[in-house]
Scaffold this active site. Structure first.
Site, short mmCIF file in Angstrom:
data_model
loop_
_atom_site.label_atom_id
_atom_site.label_comp_id
_atom_site.label_asym_id
_atom_site.label_seq_id
_atom_site.Cartn_x
_atom_site.Cartn_y
_atom_site.Cartn_z
N PRO A 278 38.53 -113.87 11.31
CA PRO A 278 38.16 -112.64 10.63
C PRO A 278 36.66 -112.55 10.37
O PRO A 278 36.04 -113.54 9.97
CB PRO A 278 38.92 -112.73 9.30
CG PRO A 278 38.98 -114.20 9.02
CD PRO A 278 39.10 -114.87 10.37
N ARG A 280 34.76 -108.87 9.81
CA ARG A 280 34.56 -107.66 9.01
C ARG A 280 35.35 -107.68 7.70
O ARG A 280 34.82 -107.32 6.65
CB ARG A 280 34.98 -106.44 9.84
CG ARG A 280 34.59 -105.10 9.23
CD ARG A 280 35.20 -103.96 10.05
NE ARG A 280 34.90 -104.05 11.45
CZ ARG A 280 33.83 -103.50 12.05
NH1 ARG A 280 32.98 -102.79 11.33
NH2 ARG A 280 33.63 -103.63 13.34
N ARG A 316 24.88 -99.24 12.53
CA ARG A 316 26.25 -98.80 12.79
C ARG A 316 26.40 -97.28 12.94
O ARG A 316 27.10 -96.82 13.85
CB ARG A 316 27.22 -99.34 11.74
CG ARG A 316 27.28 -100.88 11.72
CD ARG A 316 28.39 -101.42 10.81
NE ARG A 316 29.69 -101.09 11.32
CZ ARG A 316 30.46 -100.12 10.86
NH1 ARG A 316 30.08 -99.39 9.83
NH2 ARG A 316 31.61 -99.87 11.42
N TYR A 320 27.84 -96.64 16.49
CA TYR A 320 29.29 -96.41 16.52
C TYR A 320 29.69 -95.12 15.81
O TYR A 320 30.87 -94.96 15.48
CB TYR A 320 30.02 -97.55 15.79
CG TYR A 320 29.67 -98.96 16.20
CD1 TYR A 320 29.90 -99.41 17.50
CD2 TYR A 320 29.17 -99.86 15.27
CE1 TYR A 320 29.62 -100.72 17.86
CE2 TYR A 320 28.88 -101.17 15.62
CZ TYR A 320 29.10 -101.60 16.92
OH TYR A 320 28.83 -102.89 17.25
N CYS A 346 11.32 -93.03 14.60
CA CYS A 346 11.05 -91.89 15.48
C CYS A 346 12.13 -91.74 16.55
O CYS A 346 11.89 -92.00 17.74
CB CYS A 346 9.67 -92.06 16.11
SG CYS A 346 8.42 -92.17 14.84
N TYR A 375 28.11 -106.57 10.15
CA TYR A 375 27.44 -105.86 11.24
C TYR A 375 26.33 -104.95 10.69
O TYR A 375 26.05 -103.89 11.23
CB TYR A 375 28.45 -105.09 12.11
CG TYR A 375 29.57 -106.00 12.59
CD1 TYR A 375 29.32 -106.96 13.54
CD2 TYR A 375 30.85 -105.93 12.04
CE1 TYR A 375 30.32 -107.84 13.96
CE2 TYR A 375 31.86 -106.81 12.45
CZ TYR A 375 31.58 -107.75 13.41
OH TYR A 375 32.57 -108.62 13.82
C1 LIG Z 1 33.73 -110.07 16.82
C2 LIG Z 1 34.79 -111.11 16.97
C3 LIG Z 1 35.60 -111.46 15.89
C4 LIG Z 1 35.52 -110.78 14.54
O1 LIG Z 1 35.95 -109.47 14.56
P1 LIG Z 1 36.12 -108.65 13.19
O2 LIG Z 1 36.55 -107.33 13.62
O3 LIG Z 1 34.80 -108.64 12.53
O4 LIG Z 1 37.16 -109.35 12.38
C5 LIG Z 1 36.53 -112.45 16.08
N1 LIG Z 1 36.66 -113.08 17.27
C6 LIG Z 1 35.90 -112.78 18.34
C7 LIG Z 1 36.09 -113.50 19.60
C8 LIG Z 1 34.95 -111.77 18.22
O5 LIG Z 1 34.19 -111.46 19.29
#
Ligand SMILES: *Cc1c(COP(=O)(O)O)cnc(C)c1O
Length: 421
Positions: A278, A280, A316, A320, A346, A375
């Site tokens: 995990p 995010r 972000r 995104y 700019c 992020y």
């Molecule tokens: C980015 C990533 C994560 C984490 O993803 P989250 O959405 O931030 O939980 C876990 N494993 C791998 C291989 C990733 O590239």
């Protein structure tokens, strides 16, 4: 839940008024809450163990927020680290993560990075293709070691809050197909430089629906069972990260309890250790980006809120189309007004949001971009020669600058003029 709340009319991080941090460190600045980081980790761990998952390896995805103080806060609770570069291996080690809890993912690990990771003794290298399997095998043999690897599978399930963060579809660059995984696992078990210990997947980020995850994990269970029925040893199933967080305009993410119950269902009957990556869900709500209003610029048809934070500090929204809640740090009364919230860079893309209803704001006021701990600083740059945004970690009534803002001299001194200039 997080630890950013109004007290006596002032937005605080834990027991520290954000205005005090802005005063001491200047803006823009990222502020992280230790209590929120710790809470997210323990809530996830307790949900998993509560659902019957024995001794899960929770490898925090360092790329979400690679600050060493953040990683160390989690490592002290027993977190491992999921890393995607040599730099991240080094960060995880510097933060005190034991190498046997480090998992190395990524589609393009170089020979040098693989060698570094093996010398450091990382627990597992997640191999994402056949050429990478061959490379790890060769590098390990050169070093006289046997690399523990997992094969990363692409379960061909679409999920994730945005195309740019969906990683589990068959056409994405990550991992191998199920049939390839079986072949590569068998091949790996006959190579002298590697020992396959498991299989891994990670299907995307900001996932707010458990159904695609469950679909992918049930497919992974089938793979583990097929491998085992062929007489191959599988000790670990790594289910990646990806759980979403509330950004206010998105569907509510599943609770850790529902996620854990789904994991227990999808992996029932398997006798393997489970690993999670995990990012995010641990870091996002543990951080805000604090910024000051430089101008309120009224045009006949639009009102612009010009901030001292920009897309180079928080990418972000530009990258995104992400939504961040924006809260005044010292809200005063008055009717909400629509603002286009922009930075000084700019580029038209340096627009955080348009037509956002916010309480009245004036030059010099502070605002906080919420849910910016993941992020955020991780993706910051010095675009437009703006010094790298600093970071602050709060614990209770204390705060510490955990990445200082470079001075202009520091920034310029990194460059060396060509000898002919
Ligand atoms: C980015 C990533 C994560 C984490 O993803 P989250 O959405 O931030 O939980 C876990 N494993 C791998 C291989 C990733 O590239």
């Amino acid at each position: 839940m997080n630890h950013f709340e109004l007290r006596d009319g002032e937005l605080h991080c834990e027991d520290v008024p954000l205005a005090r941090i802005a005063e001491a460190v200047g803006t823009p600045v990222y502020v992280y809450s230790s209590a929120t980081l710790e809470r997210h980790f323990t809530v996830l761990r307790d949900a998993l163990t509560g659902a019957g998952v024995r001794d899960p390896l929770i490898a925090y995805a360092v790329k979400a927020n690679p600050n060493i103080a953040v990683i160390r806060t989690l490592a002290r609770l027993g977190a491992g680290a999921d890393v995607v570069s040599e730099g991240e291996v080094r960060r995880a080690l510097a933060a005190g993560v034991p190498p046997e809890r480090i998992v190395f993912s990524g589609v393009g690990k170089t020979e040098g990075e693989i060698a570094f990771a093996l010398k450091a003794g990382v627990a597992e290298i997640n191999v994402e293709s056949e050429p990478e399997l061959d490379l790890v095998n060769r590098v390990a043999q050169d070093l006289g070691v046997r690399a523990e690897i997992a094969i990363r599978v692409n379960p061909d399930v679409g999920a994730g809050g945005h195309d740019k963060i969906s990683t589990g579809k068959a056409d994405s660059k990550f991992g191998v197909s199920f049939s390839e995984a079986e072949r590569l696992y068998a091949k790996a078990s006959n190579l002298a430089g590697v020992r396959p210990v498991g299989v891994a997947c990670h299907i995307g980020s900001q996932i707010t629906d458990l159904a695609p995850m469950e679909e992918a994990f049930v497919k992974m269970r089938g793979l583990v069972q097929r491998l085992q029925s062929e007489g191959l040893r599988v000790e670990r199933l790594d289910l990646g990260g990806g759980l979403g967080v509330p950004y206010f305009n998105q569907p509510e993410p599943p609770s850790p309890g529902d996620y854990a119950a789904m994991i227990a269902r999808a992996t029932s009957g398997l006798d393997v250790g489970l690993a999670f990556e995990p990012g995010r869900m641990i870091a996002a709500n543990a951080g805000v980006l604090l910024s000051r209003v430089v101008h309120v610029h009224q045009r006949p048809d639009r009102r612009f809120l010009v901030l001292d934070a920009a897309m180079n500090d928080l990418l972000r929204p530009a990258m995104y189309d992400a939504y961040h809640d924006i809260r005044p740090v010292n809200p005063r009364g008055g009717e909400a007004q629509a603002y286009d919230v922009v930075g000084p860079v700019c580029e038209t893309g340096d627009t955080f949001t348009r037509d956002r209803k916010l309480p009245p704001l004036a030059r010099g006021d502070l605002v906080a971009f919420m849910t910016a701990g993941a992020y955020g600083a991780a993706m910051s740059s010095e675009y437009n020669s703006r010094p790298l945004v600093p970071e602050v970690l709060v614990k209770g009534g204390e705060f510490a600058v955990v990445r200082p803002r470079p001075s202009y001299d520091d920034m310029l001194a990194r460059e060396t003029p060509a000898p002919w200039l």
